[in-house]
Design an enzyme around this catalytic site. Structure first.
Site, short mmCIF file in Angstrom:
data_model
loop_
_atom_site.label_atom_id
_atom_site.label_comp_id
_atom_site.label_asym_id
_atom_site.label_seq_id
_atom_site.Cartn_x
_atom_site.Cartn_y
_atom_site.Cartn_z
N ASN A 191 25.98 26.96 24.96
CA ASN A 191 25.45 27.81 23.63
C ASN A 191 24.31 27.48 22.51
O ASN A 191 23.84 26.47 22.53
CB ASN A 191 26.19 27.14 22.38
CG ASN A 191 26.67 27.70 21.08
OD1 ASN A 191 25.63 29.18 20.99
ND2 ASN A 191 27.28 27.17 20.39
N LYS A 197 22.68 28.90 20.45
CA LYS A 197 22.72 29.11 18.62
C LYS A 197 21.41 29.97 18.51
O LYS A 197 21.56 31.18 19.41
CB LYS A 197 22.85 27.47 18.53
CG LYS A 197 23.78 27.30 18.91
CD LYS A 197 23.29 25.65 18.10
CE LYS A 197 24.67 24.58 18.26
NZ LYS A 197 24.96 23.19 18.41
N HIS A 246 33.01 28.22 15.71
CA HIS A 246 31.70 27.01 16.03
C HIS A 246 31.64 26.48 14.14
O HIS A 246 31.95 27.31 13.52
CB HIS A 246 30.54 27.64 16.39
CG HIS A 246 29.91 26.63 16.79
ND1 HIS A 246 28.95 25.71 15.79
CD2 HIS A 246 29.44 26.08 18.24
CE1 HIS A 246 28.27 24.71 16.42
NE2 HIS A 246 28.72 25.05 17.76
N GLU A 300 29.25 25.26 13.01
CA GLU A 300 28.49 26.51 12.50
C GLU A 300 28.33 27.52 11.42
O GLU A 300 28.18 27.84 10.43
CB GLU A 300 26.99 26.73 12.75
CG GLU A 300 26.64 24.92 13.03
CD GLU A 300 25.73 25.25 14.53
OE1 GLU A 300 25.73 25.75 15.19
OE2 GLU A 300 25.33 23.82 14.84
N GLU A 315 34.86 20.15 19.27
CA GLU A 315 33.82 19.34 19.57
C GLU A 315 33.73 18.85 17.75
O GLU A 315 33.88 19.76 16.83
CB GLU A 315 32.83 21.06 18.74
CG GLU A 315 33.02 21.45 20.33
CD GLU A 315 31.35 22.41 20.22
OE1 GLU A 315 30.55 22.44 21.54
OE2 GLU A 315 31.29 23.35 19.78
N GLY A 338 24.36 17.87 18.11
CA GLY A 338 23.14 18.03 17.46
C GLY A 338 22.83 16.33 17.03
O GLY A 338 21.61 16.40 16.83
N SER A 364 27.06 16.81 21.33
CA SER A 364 25.99 16.17 22.55
C SER A 364 25.61 15.46 24.00
O SER A 364 26.26 14.66 24.83
CB SER A 364 25.22 14.61 21.33
OG SER A 364 25.19 15.00 20.12
N GLY A 406 24.71 22.18 23.13
CA GLY A 406 24.16 23.33 22.69
C GLY A 406 22.80 22.86 22.93
O GLY A 406 22.29 23.85 24.04
P1 PGA Z 1 25.06 20.16 21.05
O1 PGA Z 1 26.41 21.61 20.08
O2 PGA Z 1 25.07 19.93 22.59
O3 PGA Z 1 23.83 20.70 20.63
O4 PGA Z 1 25.22 18.89 20.21
C1 PGA Z 1 27.41 21.30 20.97
C2 PGA Z 1 27.66 22.76 20.74
O5 PGA Z 1 27.36 23.05 18.96
O6 PGA Z 1 28.63 23.51 20.87
#
Ligand code: PGA
Length: 252
Positions: free
Chosen positions: A14, A16, A100, A102, A170, A176, A214, A235
């Site tokens: 992803n 983003k 998601h 976000e 998640e 992140g 992560s 991500g």
């Molecule tokens: P990350 O994000 O791997 O940067 O923690 C995962 C995601 O938001 O799908």
């Protein structure tokens, strides 16, 4: 003998709101590597919307799927700035991420809307990757499983099946941040999600449940080896071919 095969893992990136035209070089590197016969898992990259058509052309029949990061619930209409599932399918996307954290946080998306977006993806022939997961506060209050299952039940649309639906668990606090639940915690939550899927749909055993938050080359082997973890939604570490392929390599 089960009547459906156990799920083939999926590693999905992803991106983003990251990626310009030059980032198609990453798509090329990943696709070229996978075309060499790597892995026992499926691979997907979900770039930002303006790159989807070019990314689809870039992969050119190699084993790397391209997906969207969101869609509107409607097919078309007066929704400035939005993109429909049909538009994603039209340019060759095969999946769409919905719900998601976000999107939930930045755009106030709630479970009913996310269910409608997943249904829109199905209407357009896309696989819906439905994201669920608890916040840090909910975790501290001991509500991890309660929240994940409540979101799961509320976001799965009618007609969802193991062929058109993927669940991404998640934990919001792990996205992140470099923080990851313990393997036991992931196993417990994925096990609960699996039981719920089995109770709400015919082949719940065969639905892929991804872990996200992560995931990196250094922890992928451990995380992807946990029971009922059928891949990862990645991500930050999906932005370079080296890291993405380093995670994918966990499937040897
Ligand atoms: P990350 O994000 O791997 O940067 O923690 C995962 C995601 O938001 O799908």
């Amino acid at each position: 003998m089960p009547d459906v095969p156990s799920p083939k893992p999926l590693v999905a990136g992803n991106w983003k709101m990251n990626g310009l035209s030059e980032s198609l070089a990453v798509v090329e590197q990943v696709a070229a590597h996978l075309a060499d016969g790597a892995g026992h898992a499926d691979a997907m990259i979900c770039p930002p919307a303006q790159l989807i058509a070019a990314a689809v052309r870039q992969v050119a029949n190699r084993p790397l799927a391209i997906g969207g990061q969101d869609c509107h619930a409607s097919q078309f209409g007066a929704h400035t700035g939005d993109i429909s599932a049909e538009m994603l399918a039209d340019v060759g996307a095969s999946a769409v991420i919905v719900g998601h954290s976000e999107r939930r946080a930045d755009h106030g998306e709630a479970d009913a809307l996310i269910r409608d977006k997943a249904a829109a993806g199905h209407r357009a022939g896309l696989t819906g990757i439905i994201c669920i997961g608890e916040t840090a506060g909910q975790r501290a209050a001991g509500l991890t499983e309660t929240v994940a299952l409540r979101q799961l039940r509320a976001c799965i649309p009618d007609g969802a099946s193991h062929t058109n639906t993927v669940i991404a668990y998640e934990p919001v606090w792990a996205i992140g941040t470099g923080l990851v639940p313990t393997s036991d915690e992931i196993a417990t939550t994925h096990g609960a999600i699996r039981r719920e899927l089995k109770s709400v749909m015919a082949h719940g055993d065969a639905v892929r449940i991804l872990y996200g938050g992560s995931v990196k080359p250094t922890n992928a082997h451990e995380i992807l080896g946990i029971a009922d973890v059928n891949g990862a939604l990645v991500g930050g570490a999906s932005l370079t071919a080296e890291d993405f392929l380093g995670i994918f390599a966990a499937y040897g």
